[in-house]
Design a protein around this motif. Structure first.
Motif, PDB file in Angstrom:
ATOM      1  N   ARG A 291       0.788  -1.036   0.024  1.00 57.14           N
ATOM      2  CA  ARG A 291       0.126  -0.036  -0.020  1.00 57.14           C
ATOM      3  C   ARG A 291       0.867   1.257  -0.032  1.00 57.14           C
ATOM      4  NH1 ARG A 291      -4.759  -1.779   4.097  1.00 57.14           N
ATOM      5  NH2 ARG A 291      -6.012  -3.026   2.651  1.00 57.14           N
ATOM      6  N   ASN A 292       2.013   1.194   0.976  1.00 58.37           N
ATOM      7  CA  ASN A 292       2.702   2.386   0.811  1.00 58.37           C
ATOM      8  C   ASN A 292       3.619   2.550  -0.524  1.00 58.37           C
ATOM      9  OD1 ASN A 292       2.132   3.226   3.339  1.00 58.37           O
ATOM     10  ND2 ASN A 292       3.772   1.834   4.286  1.00 58.37           N
ATOM     11  N   THR A 293       3.818   1.482  -1.395  1.00 58.18           N
ATOM     12  CA  THR A 293       4.357   1.662  -2.495  1.00 58.18           C
ATOM     13  C   THR A 293       3.712   2.193  -3.577  1.00 58.18           C
ATOM     14  OG1 THR A 293       5.883  -0.327  -1.982  1.00 58.18           O
ATOM     15  CG2 THR A 293       5.643   0.240  -4.293  1.00 58.18           C
ATOM     16  N   MET A 294       2.496   1.796  -3.458  1.00 54.09           N
ATOM     17  CA  MET A 294       1.242   2.247  -4.388  1.00 54.09           C
ATOM     18  C   MET A 294       0.919   3.812  -4.071  1.00 54.09           C
ATOM     19  SD  MET A 294      -1.645  -1.184  -3.998  1.00 54.09           S
ATOM     20  CE  MET A 294      -2.653  -0.359  -5.456  1.00 54.09           C
ATOM     21  N   ILE A 295       0.990   4.168  -2.782  1.00 54.01           N
ATOM     22  CA  ILE A 295       0.773   5.708  -2.765  1.00 54.01           C
ATOM     23  C   ILE A 295       1.916   6.397  -3.298  1.00 54.01           C
ATOM     24  CG2 ILE A 295       0.965   7.368  -0.838  1.00 54.01           C
ATOM     25  CD1 ILE A 295      -0.649   5.142   1.121  1.00 54.01           C
ATOM     26  N   SER A 296       3.258   5.857  -3.042  1.00 50.92           N
ATOM     27  CA  SER A 296       4.393   6.560  -3.564  1.00 50.92           C
ATOM     28  C   SER A 296       4.414   6.803  -5.036  1.00 50.92           C
ATOM     29  CB  SER A 296       5.570   6.095  -3.060  1.00 50.92           C
ATOM     30  OG  SER A 296       5.857   4.987  -3.463  1.00 50.92           O
ATOM     31  N   LYS A 297       3.952   5.725  -5.577  1.00 47.05           N
ATOM     32  CA  LYS A 297       3.741   5.615  -7.270  1.00 47.05           C
ATOM     33  C   LYS A 297       2.567   6.097  -7.741  1.00 47.05           C
ATOM     34  CE  LYS A 297       6.645   1.594  -7.919  1.00 47.05           C
ATOM     35  NZ  LYS A 297       7.266   0.882  -8.980  1.00 47.05           N
ATOM     36  N   GLN A 298       1.811   6.594  -6.773  1.00 48.47           N
ATOM     37  CA  GLN A 298       0.510   7.309  -7.265  1.00 48.47           C
ATOM     38  C   GLN A 298      -0.190   6.212  -7.970  1.00 48.47           C
ATOM     39  OE1 GLN A 298       1.622  11.036  -9.109  1.00 48.47           O
ATOM     40  NE2 GLN A 298       2.025  11.675  -6.857  1.00 48.47           N
ATOM     41  N   CYS A 299      -0.385   5.012  -7.678  1.00 46.47           N
ATOM     42  CA  CYS A 299      -1.318   4.181  -8.442  1.00 46.47           C
ATOM     43  C   CYS A 299      -2.789   4.583  -8.250  1.00 46.47           C
ATOM     44  CB  CYS A 299      -1.030   2.552  -7.821  1.00 46.47           C
ATOM     45  SG  CYS A 299       0.668   1.915  -8.189  1.00 46.47           S
ATOM     46  N   GLY A 300      -3.635   4.403  -9.294  1.00 46.78           N
ATOM     47  CA  GLY A 300      -4.970   4.858  -9.132  1.00 46.78           C
ATOM     48  C   GLY A 300      -5.309   6.270  -9.561  1.00 46.78           C
ATOM     49  N   LYS A 301      -4.261   6.819  -9.668  1.00 43.21           N
ATOM     50  CA  LYS A 301      -4.465   8.491  -9.949  1.00 43.21           C
ATOM     51  C   LYS A 301      -4.710   8.895 -11.333  1.00 43.21           C
ATOM     52  CE  LYS A 301      -3.297  10.260  -5.356  1.00 43.21           C
ATOM     53  NZ  LYS A 301      -2.836  11.273  -4.740  1.00 43.21           N
TER      54      LYS A 301
END
Length: 92
Positions: free
Chosen positions: A82-92
């Motif tokens: 989840r932290n990696t997804m946030i840092s990669k801005q996944c879903g934006k």
């Protein structure tokens, strides 16, 4: 006595483990982790119930086993993904 699954906290996992994953791969990994987490929760629930029965019969319950450790690990992996997804801005 065994620890109920809801009381087992995440073991720290370095998000760098997932740095090379694409957003699609991270989503897939999150799904895989969720399945493993459910299996560990069910196993730990069974262990808690067996421990409670054992404690009533012989006044000594079971401690936590590998399922509790596995549950802590997958919860840490979930947080790292989840932290990696946030840092990669996944879903934006």
């Amino acid at each position: 006595m065994s620890t109920p699954p809801a009381q087992i906290t995440a073991k720290p996992v370095d998000p760098a483990k997932y740095a090379g994953y694409s957003c699609t791969q991270l989503i897939d990994e999150l799904g895989s982790i969720a399945k493993r987490e459910r299996a560990y929760v069910e196993a730990q629930d069974r262990r808690v119930k067996a421990s409670n029965v054992q404690a009533m019969v012989i006044n000594v319950g079971q401690g936590d086993g590998s399922d509790a450790e596995g549950l802590a690990q997958v919860r840490g992996e979930r947080e790292a993904v989840r932290n990696t997804m946030i840092s990669k801005q996944c879903g934006k």
